[in-house]
Design an enzyme around this catalytic site. Structure first.
Site, short mmCIF file in Angstrom:
data_model
loop_
_atom_site.label_atom_id
_atom_site.label_comp_id
_atom_site.label_asym_id
_atom_site.label_seq_id
_atom_site.Cartn_x
_atom_site.Cartn_y
_atom_site.Cartn_z
N LYS A 64 0.85 -1.19 0.00
CA LYS A 64 0.00 0.00 0.00
C LYS A 64 0.88 1.24 0.00
CE LYS A 64 -1.85 2.89 2.63
NZ LYS A 64 -1.71 4.08 1.75
N GLU A 80 9.72 0.97 10.79
CA GLU A 80 10.79 1.95 10.56
C GLU A 80 10.17 3.33 10.67
OE1 GLU A 80 12.60 0.94 6.86
OE2 GLU A 80 13.27 -0.98 7.61
N CYS A 94 13.88 10.67 7.02
CA CYS A 94 13.77 10.17 8.39
C CYS A 94 15.12 10.21 9.11
CB CYS A 94 13.22 8.76 8.39
SG CYS A 94 14.23 7.62 7.41
N GLU A 129 9.95 15.40 15.87
CA GLU A 129 10.31 15.39 14.46
C GLU A 129 9.46 16.39 13.69
OE1 GLU A 129 8.99 12.08 12.00
OE2 GLU A 129 11.04 11.83 11.29
P1 NAD Z 1 2.25 8.13 7.99
O1 NAD Z 1 2.44 7.26 9.16
O2 NAD Z 1 1.23 9.20 8.06
O3 NAD Z 1 1.90 7.28 6.68
C1 NAD Z 1 2.72 6.23 6.23
C2 NAD Z 1 1.86 5.20 5.53
O4 NAD Z 1 0.98 4.63 6.48
C3 NAD Z 1 0.99 5.76 4.41
O5 NAD Z 1 0.95 4.82 3.35
C4 NAD Z 1 -0.37 5.86 5.07
O6 NAD Z 1 -1.45 5.75 4.17
C5 NAD Z 1 -0.34 4.64 5.96
N1 NAD Z 1 -1.29 4.68 7.07
C6 NAD Z 1 -1.87 5.76 7.65
N2 NAD Z 1 -2.70 5.37 8.63
C7 NAD Z 1 -2.66 4.02 8.68
C8 NAD Z 1 -3.29 3.03 9.47
N3 NAD Z 1 -4.15 3.34 10.45
N4 NAD Z 1 -3.00 1.73 9.24
C9 NAD Z 1 -2.13 1.38 8.28
N5 NAD Z 1 -1.51 2.27 7.49
C10 NAD Z 1 -1.76 3.58 7.68
O7 NAD Z 1 3.69 8.73 7.67
P2 NAD Z 1 4.09 9.77 6.54
O8 NAD Z 1 3.73 11.14 6.98
O9 NAD Z 1 3.60 9.28 5.23
O10 NAD Z 1 5.66 9.59 6.52
C11 NAD Z 1 6.52 10.37 7.28
C12 NAD Z 1 7.04 9.59 8.45
O11 NAD Z 1 7.74 8.43 7.97
C13 NAD Z 1 8.05 10.37 9.25
O12 NAD Z 1 7.82 10.18 10.62
C14 NAD Z 1 9.37 9.75 8.83
O13 NAD Z 1 10.41 9.88 9.78
C15 NAD Z 1 8.99 8.32 8.63
N6 NAD Z 1 9.97 7.63 7.79
C16 NAD Z 1 10.78 6.69 8.36
C17 NAD Z 1 11.74 6.04 7.60
C18 NAD Z 1 12.64 4.99 8.22
O14 NAD Z 1 13.20 4.20 7.47
N7 NAD Z 1 12.78 4.95 9.52
C19 NAD Z 1 11.89 6.36 6.26
C20 NAD Z 1 11.06 7.33 5.70
C21 NAD Z 1 10.10 7.96 6.48
#
Ligand code: NAD
Length: 487
Positions: free
Chosen positions: A181, A256, A289, A384
């Site tokens: 997804k 992650e 991230c 963050e």
């Molecule tokens: P997010 O958690 O809002 O969304 C990430 C994904 O999760 C999206 O596909 C979203 O549709 C999905 N999602 C949302 N609600 C959900 C639920 N209830 N159940 C299952 N899936 C759901 O994060 P974002 O804003 O898209 O991404 C930014 C975040 O990602 C930042 O905190 C960043 O640090 C982190 N990030 C971490 C890494 C790593 O490798 N550690 C890499 C890139 C980004």
């Protein structure tokens, strides 16, 4: 051109899900918008529980045959996917840039070749994956990696195809089938991946893609009883929600998450290198991230560091990410910009001083910002932001540097700038972080363990660690004697 296709710079992208080797449309759609200029790219099929169930069923049906496919054949197909990615680097690069606003030149030269490498690396690693047999009182122990089953992979928008394939490639190599997804703000390159995988001969149902809002279909994906693994990259609140949802079936999770990583600059460092490392943290408009967003500088060199930093940062070119000269593109979404600005406003109200930036730019851009005079327990130091916002703090001793570095709820990465090897070893040992870079940044090898500590994540992936996660490990113990017919 059909009603289910959009085009980006002449590249056709199917807007439907990819389930069981077929394109499937939903009745509802969501609008995909480019962060570059706010233009509407198209209407994307918006998944519901119905498509989630269909995708998991397809992954379940395809699993036995894919799991039983020889390692050599799985590796061959994954290399064919990598070939397909390499053939379409230009298409993938322009579509990704238009969808998420990150630099076209990085997508072309760094990110998309790396996407192909994700497939090649895990294909090759699979062929080497082994553990030497060992004996227990004459009995032989043999360790094997059994494919676990359908795996749900959920990814964010900041590096869409890179982060998706970093999960898809090892999951498929392991013999699992996948329901991916992609993030709702950036669904397009995943759809191109479906085309590439089909052309490469990946059997129907082995890779499935369901588009849509996590808030609408996330629970259906993560609480599904037929799902055997969930790998998620995204924010902490979503990870907490997924953890609860996955608890119903005790589905193993890899998480992650976010970070608030430090860059420690010691007085013995090459100051030009330290400044380069610090300015690099604005890459991808700070939507990384791993970014070292807390700059901790030894007091004796802080003034000189800050002067050189401001000089270097002033040369950053912010603009259209398709332009070769641009260093930083837009932020992903108006909602994200408002969030970033809120963090900065509250920090300034609490006494922070903007050394550079501190305000929005035109359109969907935020000025690269460095905030000094910030308290360790303040929101801007602890939370963050995920934008081009860095903080500056000073320290006087190595102990204080380590104490400040470790004093958040995160533990994703840390970067050190020091000219003293012994200091680097001492400090590294004391840092809470999944990755530590010494006098460098963002050097990543797929065989290294990758992940975060504390609220930055659960588990590690990379090399054998990925196979450990995506497989059920089995130890078979065979007695020295006891074969009826063969002695
Ligand atoms: P997010 O958690 O809002 O969304 C990430 C994904 O999760 C999206 O596909 C979203 O549709 C999905 N999602 C949302 N609600 C959900 C639920 N209830 N159940 C299952 N899936 C759901 O994060 P974002 O804003 O898209 O991404 C930014 C975040 O990602 C930042 O905190 C960043 O640090 C982190 N990030 C971490 C890494 C790593 O490798 N550690 C890499 C890139 C980004």
């Amino acid at each position: 051109m059909t009603e289910h296709t959009l085009t980006v710079a002449g590249v056709a992208v199917d807007t439907r899900h990819w389930i069981g080797g077929e394109r499937v449309a939903s009745a509802e759609t969501f609008t995909d918008v480019s962060p570059i200029d706010g233009s509407v790219l198209g209407e994307i099929s918006r998944g519901t529980e119905v498509e989630v169930d269909a995708a998991v069923a397809a992954a379940k049906a395809a699993f036995p045959a894919w799991a039983a496919t020889s390692r050599a054949e799985r590796a061959r197909i994954l290399h064919a996917v990598a070939d397909g990615v390499e053939k379409r680097i230009e298409d993938l690069a322009i579509v990704e840039t238009t969808d998420n606003g990150a630099l076209l030149r990085s997508h072309r030269r760094g990110v998309m070749p790396r996407v192909a490498h994700n497939f090649r690396f895990f294909a090759d690693w699979l062929l080497e994956l082994d553990h030497e047999d060992f004996e227990t009182r004459g009995h032989t122990n043999h360790v094997s990696w059994d494919p676990a089953g359908p795996s749900v992979l959920i990814t964010p928008w900041n590096a869409p195809l890179m982060l998706s394939t970093w999960k898809v490639a090892p999951a498929l190599a392991a013999g699992n089938t996948v329901v991916l997804k992609p993030a709702e703000w950036t669904p397009l390159t995943a759809s191109l991946l479906a085309d590439i995988a089909a052309e490469a001969g990946l059997p129907a149902g082995v890779l499935n893609i369901v588009q849509g809002y996590g808030s609408e279909i996330g629970d259906a994906l993560t609480s599904h009883p037929d799902v055997r693994r969930i790998s998620f990259t995204g924010s902490v609140p979503t990870a907490q929600r997924i953890t609860q949802s996955a608890a119903v079936n005790l589905t193993p999770l890899s998480l992650e998450l976010g970070g608030k990583s430090p860059l420690l600059v010691f007085a013995d460092a090459d100051l030009d290198l330290a400044v380069d490392l610090a300015v690099e943290q604005y890459d991808n408009a700070g939507q990384v991230c791993l970014a070292a967003t807390r700059i901790l500088v030894e007091e004796t060199v802080a003034e000189e560091f800050t002067r050189r930093f401001a000089e270097k940062a002033a040369a950053i070119v912010q603009g259209d990410p398709r332009d070769e000269a641009t260093d930083i593109g837009p932020n992903i979404h108006e909602r994200q910009l408002e969030k970033i600005d809120g963090f900065v406003r509250r920090a300034v109200d609490a006494g922070a001083r903007a050394v550079i930036g501190g305000h929005r730019g035109e359109g969907q851009y935020y000025a690269p910002t460095l905030l000094a005079d910030v308290a360790q327990d303040s929101e801007i130091v602890q939370e963050e932001v995920f934008g081009p916002i860095l903080t500056l703090q000073t320290f006087t001793t190595e102990d204080e540097a380590v104490q400040l570095a470790n004093d958040t709820r995160f533990g994703l990465a840390a970067t050190l700038a020091t000219g003293d090897r012994e200091r680097a070893a001492r400090v590294t040992e004391r840092l809470v972080a999944g990755t530590v870079w010494v006098n460098c940044f963002f050097v990543r090898d797929l065989q290294a363990p990758f992940g975060g500590s504390r609220h930055s994540g659960v588990g590690r992936e990379g090399g054998t660690w990925s196979f450990d996660f995506y497989c059920d490990l089995k130890n078979t113990v065979t007695a020295p004697k006891g074969w009826k017919n063969h002695g």
